[in-house]
Write an enzyme that holds these catalytic residues in place. Sequence first.
Site, PDB file in Angstrom:
ATOM      1  N   ASP A 103       0.832  -1.220   0.000  1.00 33.81           N
ATOM      2  CA  ASP A 103       0.000   0.000   0.000  1.00 33.81           C
ATOM      3  C   ASP A 103       0.857   1.257   0.000  1.00 33.81           C
ATOM      4  OD1 ASP A 103      -2.107  -1.715   0.151  1.00 33.81           O
ATOM      5  OD2 ASP A 103      -2.774  -1.135   2.150  1.00 33.81           O
ATOM      6  N   SER A 104       2.044   1.138   0.588  1.00 36.10           N
ATOM      7  CA  SER A 104       2.951   2.293   0.731  1.00 36.10           C
ATOM      8  C   SER A 104       3.781   2.542  -0.506  1.00 36.10           C
ATOM      9  CB  SER A 104       3.912   2.025   1.892  1.00 36.10           C
ATOM     10  OG  SER A 104       4.731   0.892   1.578  1.00 36.10           O
TER      11      SER A 104
ATOM     12  N   VAL B   2      22.756  -1.251   8.026  1.00 36.07           N
ATOM     13  CA  VAL B   2      22.020  -0.513   6.992  1.00 36.07           C
ATOM     14  C   VAL B   2      22.065  -1.298   5.679  1.00 36.07           C
ATOM     15  CG1 VAL B   2      21.838   1.664   5.727  1.00 36.07           C
ATOM     16  CG2 VAL B   2      22.674   1.656   8.092  1.00 36.07           C
TER      17      VAL B   2
ATOM     18  N   TYR C  51      -6.624  -8.646   6.937  1.00 34.96           N
ATOM     19  CA  TYR C  51      -6.233  -7.242   7.105  1.00 34.96           C
ATOM     20  C   TYR C  51      -7.448  -6.472   7.618  1.00 34.96           C
ATOM     21  CZ  TYR C  51      -3.611  -3.015   5.678  1.00 34.96           C
ATOM     22  OH  TYR C  51      -2.907  -1.838   5.637  1.00 34.96           O
TER      23      TYR C  51
END
Lengths: 568, 568
Positions: free
Chosen positions: B205-206, B274, B479
């Site tokens: 969704d992002s 990272v 969800y």
Amino acid sequence: MKPDVKHMKWWGWGEEGVFFNYLNKPAFAPFVKKALNIDLRPRKIDTIAFDPATVAESEVPGALLEALVAATDADQVTTDAHERVVHGHGSSVTELLHVSRGDYGRLPEVVVYPRTDAEVAAVLAAAVEQDAVVVPYGGGTNIARSLQLDPAERRPIVSLDTGLLAGLYELDEEAGLARVGGGMQGPALEEALNDRGWTLGHMPDSFTHSTVGGWAATRSSGMQSDKYGDIADIVRGMTVVRPSGTVSLKPVPSESTGPSLREMFIGSEGRLGVITELWVQVHRLPAERTVVAYMYPEWKTAVAAIRQISDEEIPTTFVRISDGNETGFSLATQKAATTVKKKVEAAGQKGLWALMRKRGWDTDQMCISYVCFEGSAEDVARRRKAVDKIAKTHGALVLGTGPGALYDQKKFDTPYLRDFLLEQDVMGDVSETAAPWSKLNGIHRAVYAAAEKAYQQLGRKGWVMCHLSHSYHVGACLYFTFAFKVGDNPDAEYALLKTSIQQAFVDNGGTLSHHHGVGMEHAPWMEQVVSAEGVAIMRSLFDATDPGRNLNPGKIIDPAISLFDALD
Amino acid sequence: MKPDVKHMKWWGWGEEGVFFNYLNKPAFAPFVKKALNIDLRPRKIDTIAFDPATVAESEVPGALLEALVAATDADQVTTDAHERVVHGHGSSVTELLHVSRGDYGRLPEVVVYPRTDAEVAAVLAAAVEQDAVVVPYGGGTNIARSLQLDPAERRPIVSLDTGLLAGLYELDEEAGLARVGGGMQGPALEEALNDRGWTLGHMPDSFTHSTVGGWAATRSSGMQSDKYGDIADIVRGMTVVRPSGTVSLKPVPSESTGPSLREMFIGSEGRLGVITELWVQVHRLPAERTVVAYMYPEWKTAVAAIRQISDEEIPTTFVRISDGNETGFSLATQKAATTVKKKVEAAGQKGLWALMRKRGWDTDQMCISYVCFEGSAEDVARRRKAVDKIAKTHGALVLGTGPGALYDQKKFDTPYLRDFLLEQDVMGDVSETAAPWSKLNGIHRAVYAAAEKAYQQLGRKGWVMCHLSHSYHVGACLYFTFAFKVGDNPDAEYALLKTSIQQAFVDNGGTLSHHHGVGMEHAPWMEQVVSAEGVAIMRSLFDATDPGRNLNPGKIIDPAISLFDALD
């Protein structure tokens, strides 16, 4: 008393009384003569009698023995010589070479067969308390020397046999999930599932003797992984017993819960604890199953065809191509035609060869390929048609289901060949890798060159052959077999071959193993594959979670024995 | 100078100037009135001007600032107030509630934008040397509070923005592998791949604002995971820079190299280093793509149908069912018909409703489902036919491709609704899980009951709705979205709802999150999901590999802030 757990021969692969027989395979002796320049002798050894007198008495400390009996029961703990020898090794060719010659190496002081998670926990607690080492033992089939014991280990070693932690405990038919004991062996599990209309579908070469827990602990993959997945896909939940507590991971299809503990235990080879129970995904038995054989004119074309099957997302259960050498080997292990039907087939095969030569094929280069289809009759027919089309586009001949069925029947027989060769003073072993599609041909070339160079160095004729199996979206597994007649120093000669081939993998974009695990055998390449910093992270993990180094130390990283030490 | 890296609004989701508009959706206000018993006001806030005076000057130590500039360059290090606010939070509804009201919480002292692995290494070395905390920042879209900073942290905090570590560096078309910078955002990557005929297919969704490295660090999954896989399947190799060295994992399809380092870094949320670069599997753009809509009479039937699609192994790109409440919500967000074509469609829909009622359907219970098919025209047609058949067997109406296409266009719009609701003093948020097929209906019931109980406790009307998405062999993701008008203590009210729903997940066979990550939001459930001993192993791993607690501490386990502390 000895618990009722099935083990392989103490001196070799598989069951007593099962052997590789070349006398009914007329092409095999000439093939070996050509490949290795040796004359085969008829097999003489039916079995090797075990002599307990060849084993020194166990020096297990009394306190440890008492603690293990207290943790389990008197009939679950043994210091019997035969049991200690069985549990003192895996099935790598170097281990079997030595063991079959009466050189047992370091043996465990004691073998324990816990029946429950609580007993496993008590065994581990006792071992840590008494500063003993614990090595979990499933089917003993491991060939990466994950089970071989450290000769320099001065503390007592406990072999923890998972054989009584077996059973199909639960089958969730709505979800397609089964809860299974870690010590359950392949055939028992498949039989229990098949009875109810289900299958796990996990079929490594070791299937007939290996265990579910062992598959997980060594990050195994079976020959049907295209459909059923690697063991890391199959295992959805698990129980791992550790000296400090038990981890229970519920079965879920997928989850976002930080670094994956499941994926830490998978491949951990006993270093993070004992895998006692697993939730595995299971499939309904397919309505239809067919294995179709194809013959390609050459390796590169065959690889391109298999790549296209993956690219077009045609569901297959497995795909496999043997290169020219392996195809020659397969043909050389065909049985003599003794029935009219077989004779007609053999005549048909000769006609086929003639056709190929007429087409200009180099029959030394041609590659046999098997593709397995499962599903409804309609699915199987459609998928087969699509693969037939791709194969033909790449110049292949469709050989049909006859050779495919034969391959499917014989698929677990190969390991027996190794023992036969050992008796002939020939070491035969395997080395496998996985790599992106773009790297496969380069690795194939490099391994042949590396093996050839090593054989030249040894000054004798040797053999190498290869198949591609386990197809993924981005690449596949290459599985090499090599063999040579041993000389005065088998360990050094083996190490030369094996290190040459492994180095060719990692120098050309491959990994150190696709599904055999790391053990001590592949540990020397870990830094090259996961970086020095990656090894440092693993070391931190093992040190922090096993501060006393009680859990199968000297495996995966910082190996107790390195192949490089065996080099001359 | 500010590096040219795109960020979202400092006070909400997405781009300035994009909003949810209910005025062109005639059914929406009545729907909200019924669901939450509130009257919507027209949206007033177009933007919130940022006032630097609301932020205290950074107290970054001079030595740290100098070291960071030395590690990178002067124009890659900033203490600008707006930059610090943007980098001081993720996108969880509680964070946005506070930030949009000027309550920024703990802010980083400094933001740094390294351009290379060497610069990342130097930044990390400097941070450890100066005893600062480093929090990697990608798109800022995380809603599990993985980016929220610990208010009790007294050491300086460095936000490491990966925005300059972006680019499609390499595309191996033979293998289907791309090498990508960790800071590359979804749309830029898809565009670069699409230009060459390829797609990653990862669509969370992002998607419009999140980064590849962020997807990996939070163990993301996109809506098309049925075909393209979760991020753990997609990422085949990676580079992770750590203060003590760099781990480089080569891309391979699968491997047996012990505990999986790849699967440790995936989901590690900055705690292990990272993620600067990734090898991801990519697919050729499909020839055809179709989304078909179906309407089922009720939830349980729809779930059974989707289960059967999985069981029959029909390849789909995604499957999705909205339950009765979510279907009602979807219908309430339809735009008013303003063209003749739309009016005809609306009339057709009314006829459809009449048909359903005639058939005896309860239109409050009916469930809309979308299934996406990709492949050749022939593949798409065949798969669609097979799914149509299953749907009809389960009593569904086939609505066809019209609603499917609409769904496909609007799929990234939902997060904007949250900001609109916040302006209306309504907190709307999501909670998702994954579970075996056999557990899904139980979880669905339990979550509704838990939410209802929580709303009763708050003494006001609230909303909950659900969809099933991400289908696997053994289960799927559920969800849930919930919403309620906030009262005097939004944090406590939110915590009550969220903890009730999460607890219903883990009490009924679900996990704590399918694809949102752990952060601080879900950390309180880690022991229940992976056992206390599992958490102890993770703690050992983090402690041993980050002894100074410099790498995003207080996330995943032992959260710096716990939802339970917010409960009244």
